[in-house]
Design an enzyme around this catalytic site. Structure first.
Site, PDB file in Angstrom:
ATOM      1  N   LYS A  35       0.803  -1.100  -0.022  1.00 42.70           N
ATOM      2  CA  LYS A  35      -0.133  -0.124  -0.155  1.00 42.70           C
ATOM      3  C   LYS A  35       1.113   1.269   0.104  1.00 42.70           C
ATOM      4  CE  LYS A  35      -4.062  -0.091   2.260  1.00 42.70           C
ATOM      5  NZ  LYS A  35      -5.137   0.004   3.251  1.00 42.70           N
ATOM      6  N   THR A  86     -10.782  -1.626  13.410  1.00 41.59           N
ATOM      7  CA  THR A  86     -11.363  -2.117  14.500  1.00 41.59           C
ATOM      8  C   THR A  86     -12.566  -2.987  14.245  1.00 41.59           C
ATOM      9  OG1 THR A  86     -12.877  -0.058  14.481  1.00 41.59           O
ATOM     10  CG2 THR A  86     -10.858  -0.206  16.094  1.00 41.59           C
ATOM     11  N   ARG A 157     -18.337  10.277   5.552  1.00 42.33           N
ATOM     12  CA  ARG A 157     -18.857   9.198   4.633  1.00 42.33           C
ATOM     13  C   ARG A 157     -18.131   8.794   3.356  1.00 42.33           C
ATOM     14  NH1 ARG A 157     -23.635  12.743   2.879  1.00 42.33           N
ATOM     15  NH2 ARG A 157     -21.851  14.225   2.729  1.00 42.33           N
ATOM     16  N   LYS A 210     -19.735   8.602  18.977  1.00 42.03           N
ATOM     17  CA  LYS A 210     -19.540   8.214  17.637  1.00 42.03           C
ATOM     18  C   LYS A 210     -20.576   6.930  17.451  1.00 42.03           C
ATOM     19  CE  LYS A 210     -17.931   6.687  13.647  1.00 42.03           C
ATOM     20  NZ  LYS A 210     -18.281   7.164  12.217  1.00 42.03           N
ATOM     21  N   ASN A 214     -23.682   6.645  14.808  1.00 43.77           N
ATOM     22  CA  ASN A 214     -23.898   5.602  13.775  1.00 43.77           C
ATOM     23  C   ASN A 214     -25.484   4.795  14.113  1.00 43.77           C
ATOM     24  OD1 ASN A 214     -21.954   6.200  12.207  1.00 43.77           O
ATOM     25  ND2 ASN A 214     -20.704   4.457  12.589  1.00 43.77           N
ATOM     26  N   GLY A 263     -25.176  -1.513   5.214  1.00 44.87           N
ATOM     27  CA  GLY A 263     -24.221  -2.309   5.079  1.00 44.87           C
ATOM     28  C   GLY A 263     -23.087  -1.481   5.260  1.00 44.87           C
ATOM     29  N   CYS A 266     -18.911   0.239   8.615  1.00 46.57           N
ATOM     30  CA  CYS A 266     -19.117   0.755   9.952  1.00 46.57           C
ATOM     31  C   CYS A 266     -20.643   0.415  10.488  1.00 46.57           C
ATOM     32  CB  CYS A 266     -19.356   2.686   9.690  1.00 46.57           C
ATOM     33  SG  CYS A 266     -17.656   2.959   9.384  1.00 46.57           S
ATOM     34  N   LYS A 269     -20.874  -3.079  11.998  1.00 47.76           N
ATOM     35  CA  LYS A 269     -19.870  -3.610  13.053  1.00 47.76           C
ATOM     36  C   LYS A 269     -20.222  -2.375  14.194  1.00 47.76           C
ATOM     37  CE  LYS A 269     -15.523  -1.163  12.033  1.00 47.76           C
ATOM     38  NZ  LYS A 269     -15.504  -0.173  13.225  1.00 47.76           N
TER      39      LYS A 269
HETATM   40  N1  LIG Z   1     -14.270   3.593   6.244  1.00 52.35           N
HETATM   41  C1  LIG Z   1     -15.248   4.690   7.009  1.00 52.35           C
HETATM   42  O1  LIG Z   1     -15.847   5.194   6.402  1.00 52.35           O
HETATM   43  C2  LIG Z   1     -14.961   4.924   8.310  1.00 52.35           C
HETATM   44  C3  LIG Z   1     -15.597   6.355   8.880  1.00 52.35           C
HETATM   45  C4  LIG Z   1     -15.260   6.586  10.397  1.00 52.35           C
HETATM   46  C5  LIG Z   1     -14.692   5.691  11.216  1.00 52.35           C
HETATM   47  N2  LIG Z   1     -14.134   4.511  10.673  1.00 52.35           N
HETATM   48  C6  LIG Z   1     -13.218   3.704  11.718  1.00 52.35           C
HETATM   49  O2  LIG Z   1     -11.884   4.205  11.474  1.00 52.35           O
HETATM   50  C7  LIG Z   1     -11.117   3.043  11.609  1.00 52.35           C
HETATM   51  C8  LIG Z   1     -10.388   2.668  10.369  1.00 52.35           C
HETATM   52  O3  LIG Z   1     -11.257   2.388   9.248  1.00 52.35           O
HETATM   53  P1  LIG Z   1     -10.761   2.024   7.748  1.00 52.35           P
HETATM   54  O4  LIG Z   1     -12.011   1.883   6.947  1.00 52.35           O
HETATM   55  O5  LIG Z   1      -9.906   3.386   7.469  1.00 52.35           O
HETATM   56  O6  LIG Z   1      -9.922   0.945   7.847  1.00 52.35           O
HETATM   57  P2  LIG Z   1      -8.759   0.012   6.678  1.00 52.35           P
HETATM   58  O7  LIG Z   1      -9.039  -1.327   6.944  1.00 52.35           O
HETATM   59  O8  LIG Z   1      -9.370   1.160   5.384  1.00 52.35           O
HETATM   60  O9  LIG Z   1      -7.735   0.800   7.089  1.00 52.35           O
HETATM   61  C9  LIG Z   1      -6.732   0.586   8.362  1.00 52.35           C
HETATM   62  C10 LIG Z   1      -5.201   0.327   7.882  1.00 52.35           C
HETATM   63  O10 LIG Z   1      -4.485   0.040   8.924  1.00 52.35           O
HETATM   64  C11 LIG Z   1      -3.477  -0.380   8.808  1.00 52.35           C
HETATM   65  N3  LIG Z   1      -2.701  -1.029  10.027  1.00 52.35           N
HETATM   66  C12 LIG Z   1      -3.206  -2.210  10.568  1.00 52.35           C
HETATM   67  N4  LIG Z   1      -2.433  -2.291  11.634  1.00 52.35           N
HETATM   68  C13 LIG Z   1      -1.292  -1.506  11.680  1.00 52.35           C
HETATM   69  C14 LIG Z   1      -0.332  -1.191  12.477  1.00 52.35           C
HETATM   70  N5  LIG Z   1       0.024  -2.164  13.441  1.00 52.35           N
HETATM   71  N6  LIG Z   1       0.425  -0.199  11.976  1.00 52.35           N
HETATM   72  C15 LIG Z   1       0.204   0.541  11.048  1.00 52.35           C
HETATM   73  N7  LIG Z   1      -0.856   0.497  10.278  1.00 52.35           N
HETATM   74  C16 LIG Z   1      -1.815  -0.572  10.616  1.00 52.35           C
HETATM   75  C17 LIG Z   1      -3.857  -1.527   7.617  1.00 52.35           C
HETATM   76  O11 LIG Z   1      -2.914  -1.952   6.877  1.00 52.35           O
HETATM   77  C18 LIG Z   1      -5.073  -0.481   7.053  1.00 52.35           C
HETATM   78  O12 LIG Z   1      -4.120  -0.043   5.759  1.00 52.35           O
HETATM   79  C19 LIG Z   1     -12.145   1.930  12.151  1.00 52.35           C
HETATM   80  O13 LIG Z   1     -12.115   1.796  13.413  1.00 52.35           O
HETATM   81  C20 LIG Z   1     -13.295   2.403  11.438  1.00 52.35           C
HETATM   82  O14 LIG Z   1     -14.483   1.855  12.254  1.00 52.35           O
HETATM   83  C21 LIG Z   1     -14.143   4.299   9.307  1.00 52.35           C
END
Ligand SMILES: NC(=O)c1ccc[n+]([C@@H]2O[C@H](COP(=O)([O-])OP(=O)(O)OC[C@H]3O[C@@H](n4cnc5c(N)ncnc54)[C@H](O)[C@@H]3O)[C@@H](O)[C@H]2O)c1
Length: 436
Positions: A35, A86, A157, A210, A214, A263, A266, A269
């Site tokens: 990545k 998470t 979003r 948060k 949701n 779905g 977010c 879960k």
């Molecule tokens: N996707 C959304 O729309 C959204 C919106 C609000 C909040 N969130 C929250 O934000 C968080 C992240 O979600 P996301 O969708 O960005 O996840 P994601 O899976 O797209 O990205 C997470 C990244 O963290 C990296 N990672 C994992 N372990 C690591 C480590 N030890 N060191 C460094 N990098 C590491 C992974 O390789 C991955 O690239 C979650 O808790 C999610 O619930 C997501």
């Protein structure tokens, strides 16, 4: 201000790029070497409108960089944002192992005061755990380094992430000390110009806000879906109901669109997680528990809708599916209703041929047994029925004459209500939708 974001996924990358755009010096770190190597070449790991331009500009202007060296990123920064995944456990609990691993990495790298901020969506009490993990690492190394822990949940979003980050409805900052509050207020100072409301609170409240947000949005979706089902039973039109209630400012128009159920990465879960930690706290969230149940029933109803349209059986039949991502303008298929619906149809013996404008790569990994098509019309070719599962713009004005000649039978299940029932039936389709 120098900041770093640990975890360069959806949230981490958008956060990093947007803060860089505001003028911060940002390092985005991730353990995923592929990545990071891709990002260094300008290849985006996700599809998000406008993200590639934003990243390119900020990298070119020297404010944004990428690394797999978390320690170096931490040392270069005053604010360290955790944006690690998470994911849910089987019982709905939240797997905090990624957050823990990042927190321990930060602790080992710290060489001076840092504000450690959880941007990941984490159960109430996680900031305290972060504090404990960091302290434990320092104790192991027999040293003391000052730090603050804060919660700054993200509300963006997917599909509209950059706009949401740069012009949010509000920013929630949870801290337990004045130093961190001042630093985080200063980090978000660019948003004061557009008068973004900032909710300053304690850490636990920020964490819970948060989930409340949701859970409420998911409740609106399950609510309108239940009424859609009732509409089908009594011959009412759910769109008129959504308008009839949504125009009441106390209710609001948004999130009252009936469909196959929520779905994405977010809502499923986070509702399960909230239900889980509330139960553990001895205060079950009865409404949220129902919302989760109603949503599962809705997925099932969609499968039955397609089966009923196919005269009660899809065994041996080919179903064309339009849309695989959990919503338009993203390639994210995590907990997409399309996955549940497709798997349900396949369990009942259907063959699936599908098309999505952005999620084909993801589909290849998640649904290896379906046929992937060139475009929407290709998905109709020789199919026994068509199911519209995600409302991408390009599906809204299909050449219906062509669709009809391509399908073996003129059967359409429009699970997002993007067409009108009367003209569809006049055009000779057996057409089903949701709640009309
Ligand atoms: N996707 C959304 O729309 C959204 C919106 C609000 C909040 N969130 C929250 O934000 C968080 C992240 O979600 P996301 O969708 O960005 O996840 P994601 O899976 O797209 O990205 C997470 C990244 O963290 C990296 N990672 C994992 N372990 C690591 C480590 N030890 N060191 C460094 N990098 C590491 C992974 O390789 C991955 O690239 C979650 O808790 C999610 O619930 C997501």
């Amino acid at each position: 201000m120098n900041i770093c974001v640990i975890g360069t996924g959806y949230v981490g990358l958008v956060t990093g790029a947007c803060f860089a755009e505001f003028g911060c010096q940002v390092v985005c770190a991730d353990v995923d070497e592929e990545k990071i190597a891709g990002l260094e070449r300008g290849v985006m790991p996700i599809y998000e409108p406008g993200l590639d331009d934003l990243v390119e500009r900020n990298v070119r202007q020297g404010r944004l960089s990428f690394t797999t060296d978390t320690a170096e990123a931490v040392r270069a920064s005053l604010v360290v944002l955790i944006a690690a995944p998470t994911p849910p456990g089987e019982d709905g609990s939240t797997d905090l192992s990624y957050v823990e691993s990042v927190a321990r990495d930060i602790a080992r790298a710290m060489d001076g005061y840092k504000v450690i901020v959880t941007k990941s969506t984490v159960p109430v009490g996680t900031a305290e755990k972060v504090r404990a993990w960091v302290t434990e690492e320092h104790a192991r190394e027999n040293r003391q380094v000052r730090f603050s822990v804060a919660s700054n949940p993200e509300f963006l979003r997917e599909g509209a992430a950059i706009g949401d980050f740069m012009r949010p409805d509000r920013v929630v900052i949870g801290t337990d000390d004045e130093e961190a509050t001042a630093i985080l207020k200063s980090l978000y100072r660019p948003l004061y110009l557009i008068e973004t409301p900032v909710v300053l609170t304690n850490v636990v409240t920020a964490e819970l806000t948060k989930y409340a947000a949701n859970a409420f949005l998911a409740t609106k979706i399950s609510f309108i879906n239940e009424f859609a089902n009732l509409c089908e039973a009594v011959g009412a039109d759910v769109h008129h109901i959504a308008r009839g209630i949504g125009l009441d400012n106390r209710i609001g128009k948004k999130f009252l669109h009936p469909g196959p159920g929520f779905g994405g990465s977010c809502f499923p879960k986070d509702t399960r997680s909230a239900a889980h930690f509330a139960r553990e706290a001895g205060t079950p969230l009865e409404i949220v528990e129902s919302v989760i149940r109603v949503n599962a029933i809705q997925h099932e109803r969609m499968i039955e809708k397609v089966v009923a349209l196919c005269d009660g059986s899809v065994a041996g039949k080919t179903i064309g599916v339009l849309g695989l991502s959990f919503k338009p303008e993203t390639d994210d298929m995590r907990d997409s209703p399309a996955v549940a619906i497709i798997r349900g149809l396949m369990e009942r013996g259907a063959k699936i041929q599908a098309y999505d404008p952005q999620a084909m790569e993801e589909a290849r990994k998640l649904l290896p047994d379906i046929a992937l098509c060139e475009d929407a019309y290709d998905a109709c070719r020789d199919a026994d029925a068509l199911a519209i599962v995600t409302e991408w713009n390009q599906f809204r004005m299909l050449d219906l004459g062509r669709v009809k000649t391509l399908l073996r039978q003129p059967l359409i299940a429009d699970l997002r209500n993007i067409y009108d029932p009367v003209p569809m039936r006049e055009a000779g389709f057996a057409y089903v939708c949701v709640g009309r």
